[in-house]
Scaffold this active site. Structure first.
Site, mmCIF file in Angstrom:
data_model
loop_
_atom_site.group_PDB
_atom_site.id
_atom_site.type_symbol
_atom_site.label_atom_id
_atom_site.label_comp_id
_atom_site.label_asym_id
_atom_site.label_seq_id
_atom_site.Cartn_x
_atom_site.Cartn_y
_atom_site.Cartn_z
ATOM 1 N N GLU A 166 0.800 -1.232 0.000
ATOM 2 C CA GLU A 166 0.000 0.000 0.000
ATOM 3 C C GLU A 166 0.837 1.289 0.000
ATOM 4 O OE1 GLU A 166 -2.019 -2.994 0.141
ATOM 5 O OE2 GLU A 166 -3.530 -1.431 0.122
ATOM 6 N N TYR A 168 3.459 1.942 2.095
ATOM 7 C CA TYR A 168 4.070 2.287 3.389
ATOM 8 C C TYR A 168 5.585 1.989 3.355
ATOM 9 C CZ TYR A 168 -0.694 2.848 5.123
ATOM 10 O OH TYR A 168 -1.985 3.281 5.302
ATOM 11 N N ARG A 216 2.219 -8.883 4.213
ATOM 12 C CA ARG A 216 1.330 -8.317 3.188
ATOM 13 C C ARG A 216 2.212 -7.764 2.082
ATOM 14 N NH1 ARG A 216 -3.845 -4.730 4.126
ATOM 15 N NH2 ARG A 216 -4.554 -4.577 1.994
ATOM 16 N N HIS A 254 -1.403 3.750 -1.783
ATOM 17 C CA HIS A 254 -2.462 4.728 -1.513
ATOM 18 C C HIS A 254 -2.435 5.897 -2.499
ATOM 19 C CE1 HIS A 254 -4.067 2.655 1.783
ATOM 20 N NE2 HIS A 254 -3.115 2.921 2.655
ATOM 21 N N GLN A 341 -18.125 5.090 3.421
ATOM 22 C CA GLN A 341 -18.624 6.323 4.048
ATOM 23 C C GLN A 341 -18.449 6.394 5.557
ATOM 24 O OE1 GLN A 341 -22.397 8.021 2.714
ATOM 25 N NE2 GLN A 341 -22.202 6.845 0.867
ATOM 26 N N LYS A 423 -22.861 0.726 -8.724
ATOM 27 C CA LYS A 423 -23.474 0.783 -7.392
ATOM 28 C C LYS A 423 -24.452 -0.382 -7.199
ATOM 29 C CE LYS A 423 -22.743 5.368 -5.803
ATOM 30 N NZ LYS A 423 -23.284 6.534 -5.140
ATOM 31 N N TRP A 579 -12.536 11.180 -5.573
ATOM 32 C CA TRP A 579 -11.543 11.284 -6.655
ATOM 33 C C TRP A 579 -11.837 10.274 -7.763
ATOM 34 C CZ3 TRP A 579 -8.367 7.258 -8.156
ATOM 35 C CH2 TRP A 579 -8.253 6.182 -7.282
HETATM 36 P P1 NAP Z 1 -26.317 17.585 -2.545
HETATM 37 O O1 NAP Z 1 -24.998 17.006 -2.336
HETATM 38 O O2 NAP Z 1 -26.858 18.458 -1.535
HETATM 39 O O3 NAP Z 1 -26.295 18.303 -3.973
HETATM 40 C C1 NAP Z 1 -27.324 19.004 -4.515
HETATM 41 C C2 NAP Z 1 -26.704 20.091 -5.373
HETATM 42 O O4 NAP Z 1 -27.724 20.842 -5.944
HETATM 43 C C3 NAP Z 1 -25.858 20.993 -4.543
HETATM 44 O O5 NAP Z 1 -24.514 20.644 -4.789
HETATM 45 C C4 NAP Z 1 -26.244 22.391 -4.979
HETATM 46 O O6 NAP Z 1 -25.094 22.932 -5.612
HETATM 47 C C5 NAP Z 1 -27.392 22.217 -5.952
HETATM 48 N N1 NAP Z 1 -28.588 22.963 -5.521
HETATM 49 C C6 NAP Z 1 -29.165 22.988 -4.311
HETATM 50 N N2 NAP Z 1 -30.260 23.759 -4.324
HETATM 51 C C7 NAP Z 1 -30.387 24.238 -5.575
HETATM 52 C C8 NAP Z 1 -31.328 25.095 -6.208
HETATM 53 N N3 NAP Z 1 -32.348 25.612 -5.549
HETATM 54 N N4 NAP Z 1 -31.132 25.385 -7.490
HETATM 55 C C9 NAP Z 1 -30.103 24.863 -8.180
HETATM 56 N N5 NAP Z 1 -29.178 24.058 -7.629
HETATM 57 C C10 NAP Z 1 -29.319 23.732 -6.329
HETATM 58 O O7 NAP Z 1 -27.380 16.470 -2.738
HETATM 59 P P2 NAP Z 1 -27.466 15.241 -3.697
HETATM 60 O O8 NAP Z 1 -26.516 15.237 -4.824
HETATM 61 O O9 NAP Z 1 -28.893 15.222 -4.000
HETATM 62 O O10 NAP Z 1 -27.041 14.042 -2.778
HETATM 63 C C11 NAP Z 1 -27.778 13.830 -1.608
HETATM 64 C C12 NAP Z 1 -27.028 12.961 -0.650
HETATM 65 O O11 NAP Z 1 -26.954 11.655 -1.175
HETATM 66 C C13 NAP Z 1 -25.619 13.392 -0.364
HETATM 67 O O12 NAP Z 1 -25.547 14.239 0.736
HETATM 68 C C14 NAP Z 1 -24.945 12.091 -0.111
HETATM 69 O O13 NAP Z 1 -24.969 11.796 1.263
HETATM 70 C C15 NAP Z 1 -25.762 11.068 -0.828
HETATM 71 N N6 NAP Z 1 -25.050 10.604 -2.027
HETATM 72 C C16 NAP Z 1 -23.698 10.515 -2.055
HETATM 73 C C17 NAP Z 1 -23.056 10.090 -3.176
HETATM 74 C C18 NAP Z 1 -21.564 10.005 -3.245
HETATM 75 O O14 NAP Z 1 -20.856 10.532 -2.455
HETATM 76 N N7 NAP Z 1 -21.017 9.353 -4.218
HETATM 77 C C19 NAP Z 1 -23.780 9.737 -4.279
HETATM 78 C C20 NAP Z 1 -25.165 9.865 -4.239
HETATM 79 C C21 NAP Z 1 -25.787 10.301 -3.109
HETATM 80 P P3 NAP Z 1 -24.975 24.460 -6.083
HETATM 81 O O15 NAP Z 1 -25.795 25.235 -5.116
HETATM 82 O O16 NAP Z 1 -23.546 24.805 -6.075
HETATM 83 O O17 NAP Z 1 -25.511 24.438 -7.453
HETATM 84 FE FE1 SF4 Z 2 -17.401 0.652 5.166
HETATM 85 FE FE2 SF4 Z 2 -18.564 -1.433 3.927
HETATM 86 FE FE3 SF4 Z 2 -19.733 -0.305 5.981
HETATM 87 FE FE4 SF4 Z 2 -19.581 1.039 3.670
HETATM 88 S S1 SF4 Z 2 -20.723 -0.834 4.054
HETATM 89 S S2 SF4 Z 2 -19.178 1.861 5.718
HETATM 90 S S3 SF4 Z 2 -17.562 0.297 2.998
HETATM 91 S S4 SF4 Z 2 -17.789 -1.363 6.006
#
Ligand code: NAP
Ligand code: SF4
Length: 679
Positions: A166, A168, A216, A254, A341, A423, A579
């Site tokens: 990894e 290290y 490892r 990493h 997460q 996913k 990333w």
């Molecule tokens: P979010 O992260 O809150 O993103 C919504 C985006 O919409 C914001 O970045 C905001 O950016 C924009 N927005 C908010 N209000 C707006 C408005 N009135 N008009 C136009 N743009 C607006 O929410 P999300 O993408 O719906 O995800 C929800 C949650 O799902 C996340 O918090 C996360 O926990 C989870 N999730 C995570 C992942 C991941 O990490 N891979 C993937 C899917 C879901 P601007 O204001 O800059 O435009």
């Molecule tokens: Fe970590 Fe797996 Fe739990 Fe997600 S589901 S928080 S990757 S142990």
């Protein structure tokens, strides 16, 4: 006859035996860093040992202060620490499991200004430039490894795992990328692997022969200047000669820019790497990375790719993984969805680890699901992650639970997540809940929108409202145009979109939708060969580091991803996975527009104003469709109605229905489970 005969075959190491082929791989939880947390660490490991794991490996402990991962991080350096470790080893040994202490010297990955390495070459993922060790300091470090192993033995560990992968310290000594020394530790490959071999010799000298020594080994570096297959085989054979008992697989440094453990990595994607090394040695070899269910583990063992299977995160997700597999109850396994997460993201945020699907992980002493003193009639409204977690924990405690779900299926937002290529693991969580609903005799009322009046008349003693969220529709001229769809309509209804699409909102869901549209139903995560081609992985390691030129399938459509913020795109994504999403967008040539002010939508497309410093530019994106990924709003009208009626039952609001702004399955499941533990 077990459904998984290879998993449940004991392994004889001569001086000791393992009861099966499942290793709980090393995972730094943060509990290792403070003595006052060792009772929690012991409870955490004891639960996994009770669940049947054959061999456990602790999180990393440095052999000296210079090897700290973080300032004052976990290390084993003197006898005063032994009583804490004995809590752990005694807890594990109560259940016929074996446990190894992992020895991890961070080298230049140490997040401390005192870090050291082979040469003074800074890593791209740490702000600190390491000091190059003097020759004497190298020897002292080797002696420190030996001392730590001796102390581990005194503390009751069955052996140690030497972290030699990894990126290290040990890998830093091996690779020309990080080792530019001109003394006996640098130059030729023989000189560069000498450190690893001297560490093994010293550990044997100080800890004795009848002590498990697992190494490892970095079997695929995934960095430029990494080792070739021939070099890795040379090291593996030399380690075997020095008396290493087991070789574990390390995949990727990493700092590698190829994902190795996130959910979009295909299951068992690297088992072939382990198989290639296994052919060249006689000692047992462990496969790891993205193996999370018994059928995958069994297949890897049965095909002769490995002798053991290491799983770290799946053991956080379900401490009874092995016991359930042994009973042929794999469908009851709460599967790790590889989201990072609550585990690795927490580590990088300096928080204690837990698990998104199992909030008890690392909280075993605090969050207990004890049998209810008084059995209650509980109604849960909504079968998304929050409602399901609450219902299952409440039923496990003995309550009589009914779930009301307005849709025809359980799973809520997880059904949408599972539609995103890469996913698919989210389907496992839905399967887990479906199985538990049936096993625990939970009454499930699908396509049933519970009314306040009905709930009040039904004699429930507790009502938990988990009605979730709905997409936020921003106020904007033309937002009701036929070109506009919400992410929910796109994913749930499978709407077909045109060749040019703008995605408004670049949160987690905006990135997910961009991936969905750029892959058009083709999931590289379900096709290891395609996935490796896209990321440029050469598992045969004919090229140094196992990297090759990526072959990227172009996106079938032109995509724009927009946000109003002027900050860099994807900044709010999770630390260890963000990333990967950003790299995927780059590969598919998605055009990212930050600082976008949405003006209107019409037949021509999306009209925006883009701010870049002091300059403001008007733009028309002549797109066929616009997907709204602009966040969510809580759906909680039922809760408000019930609250206004001042009901006789206990009333609770959880998950996205309680707080849409933080719509987040980790928070929802944790909140739901904690409530259910109290009902
Ligand atoms: P979010 O992260 O809150 O993103 C919504 C985006 O919409 C914001 O970045 C905001 O950016 C924009 N927005 C908010 N209000 C707006 C408005 N009135 N008009 C136009 N743009 C607006 O929410 P999300 O993408 O719906 O995800 C929800 C949650 O799902 C996340 O918090 C996360 O926990 C989870 N999730 C995570 C992942 C991941 O990490 N891979 C993937 C899917 C879901 P601007 O204001 O800059 O435009
Ligand atoms: Fe970590 Fe797996 Fe739990 Fe997600 S589901 S928080 S990757 S142990």
């Amino acid at each position: 006859m077990s459904a998984y005969p290879h998993i449940f075959q004991p392994l004889d190491l001569g001086f000791t035996q393992l009861r099966n082929r499942i290793v709980m791989g090393s995972m730094h939880t943060g509990l290792e860093d403070k003595p006052e947390h060792f009772d929690k660490l012991a409870a955490y490991f004891e639960e996994r040992a009770r669940g049947g794991v054959g061999l456990i490996v602790t999180g990393g402990f440095s052999p000296n202060a210079e090897g700290d991962l973080i300032p004052a991080g976990s290390k084993l350096v003197d006898e005063s620490q032994l009583p804490w470790h004995r809590l752990v080893t005694e807890a594990v040994h109560r259940h016929d499991s074996k446990i190894l202490l992992q020895l991890l010297h961070a080298g230049r990955y140490g997040y401390t200004p005192a870090c050291v390495s082979a040469s003074d070459i800074k890593s791209p993922i740490s702000p600190f430039r390491p000091k190059a060790m003097s020759g004497e300091e190298v020897w002292q470090t080797i002696r420190d490894y030996g001392r730590a192993a001796r102390l581990a033995r005194q503390a009751g560990y069955d052996g140690v795992e030497i972290m030699g992968s990894e990126g290290y310290l040990i890998t830093q000594m091996i690779s020309l990328r990080t080792n530019q020394r001109e003394d006996e530790w640098g130059g030729s490959y023989e000189n560069r692997i000498r450190f690893a071999l001297e560490v093994v010799r010293e550990i044997r000298r100080q800890a004795g022969e009848d002590f498990i020594l697992m190494f490892r080994l970095s079997m695929l570096d995934l960095v430029e200047g990494g080792s070739t297959h021939a070099e890795i085989v040379q090291l593996a054979q030399a380690l075997e000669t020095e008396g290493v008992n087991i070789l574990n697989s390390g995949i990727g440094w990493h700092e590698a820019r190829v994902p190795t453990i996130v959910t979009s990595v295909p299951r068992a994607a690297f088992a072939e790497v382990t198989a290639n090394i296994r052919q060249q040695v006689k000692i047992p070899v462990v496969a790891s990375n993205r193996i999370n269910m018994p059928d995958v583990a069994e297949a890897v063992l049965a095909s002769g790719q490995a002798d053991l299977i290491s799983m770290a995160r799946p053991m956080l997700a379900d401490p009874d993984w092995v016991a359930k597999a042994a009973l042929g109850q794999a469908d009851e396994i709460n599967t790790c969805i590889a989201c990072n997460q609550a585990c690795l993201d927490h580590t990088f945020e300096n928080k204690l680890s837990s698990c998104l699907v199992n909030p008890r992980a690392c909280n075993e002493t605090r969050l207990q699901y004890l049998a209810a003193e008084q059995v209650k009639k509980v109604a849960v409204i909504g079968a998304g992650p929050a409602g399901l977690a609450c219902a299952v924990v409440a039923a496990q405690r003995g309550h009589q639970v009914t779930i009301f779900e307005a849709r025809e299926q359980i799973g809520g937002q997880f059904n949408l997540a599972a539609k995103i290529p890469g996913k698919e693991e989210f389907l496992e969580t839905i399967r887990y809940f479906r199985t538990m609903i049936s096993k625990l005799g939970i009454e499930l009322k699908l396509a049933c929108r519970a009314s306040a009046a009905e709930l009040q008349q039904a004699g429930f003693e507790e009502v938990v409202v988990a009605t979730g969220v709905q997409p936020r529709i921003p106020e904007l001229p033309g937002v009701d145009h036929a070109k506009v769809v919400s992410y929910q309509q796109l994913l749930a209804e499978g709407r077909q979109l045109g060749g040019r699409v703008a995605i408004m909102g670049a949160g987690g869901i905006g990135f997910d939708v961009a991936e969905y549209l750029s892959l058009e139903g083709k999931s590289p995560s379900l096709d290891a060969e395609l996935w490796r081609a896209e990321w440029g992985v050469d598992i045969s390691s004919q090229q140094a580091g196992g990297l090759t030129r990526p072959h990227i399938e172009p996106s079938p459509r032109k995509l724009y991803l927009l946000q109003r913020k002027t900050s860099s795109m994807g900044k709010g994504l999770n630390k260890t996975t963000g990333w990967v999403h950003k790299a995927a967008m780059k590969m598919k040539q998605v055009e990212m527009i930050t600082g976008a002010n949405y003006l209107s939508i019409d037949d021509q497309g999306l009209h925006i104003e883009v701010t870049d410093g002091d300059a403001v530019q008007q733009r028309l994106l002549d797109v066929d469709h616009i997907v709204l990924c602009t966040g969510q709003e809580s759906v909680n009208s039922l809760y408000q109605e019930l609250q206004a009626a001042e009901p006789a039952f206990g009333l609770h609001l959880i998950g996205g229905a309680e707080k849409a702004g933080e719509l987040d399955a980790k928070r929802a499941i944790k909140m739901a489970s904690e409530l259910a533990a109290q009902l």
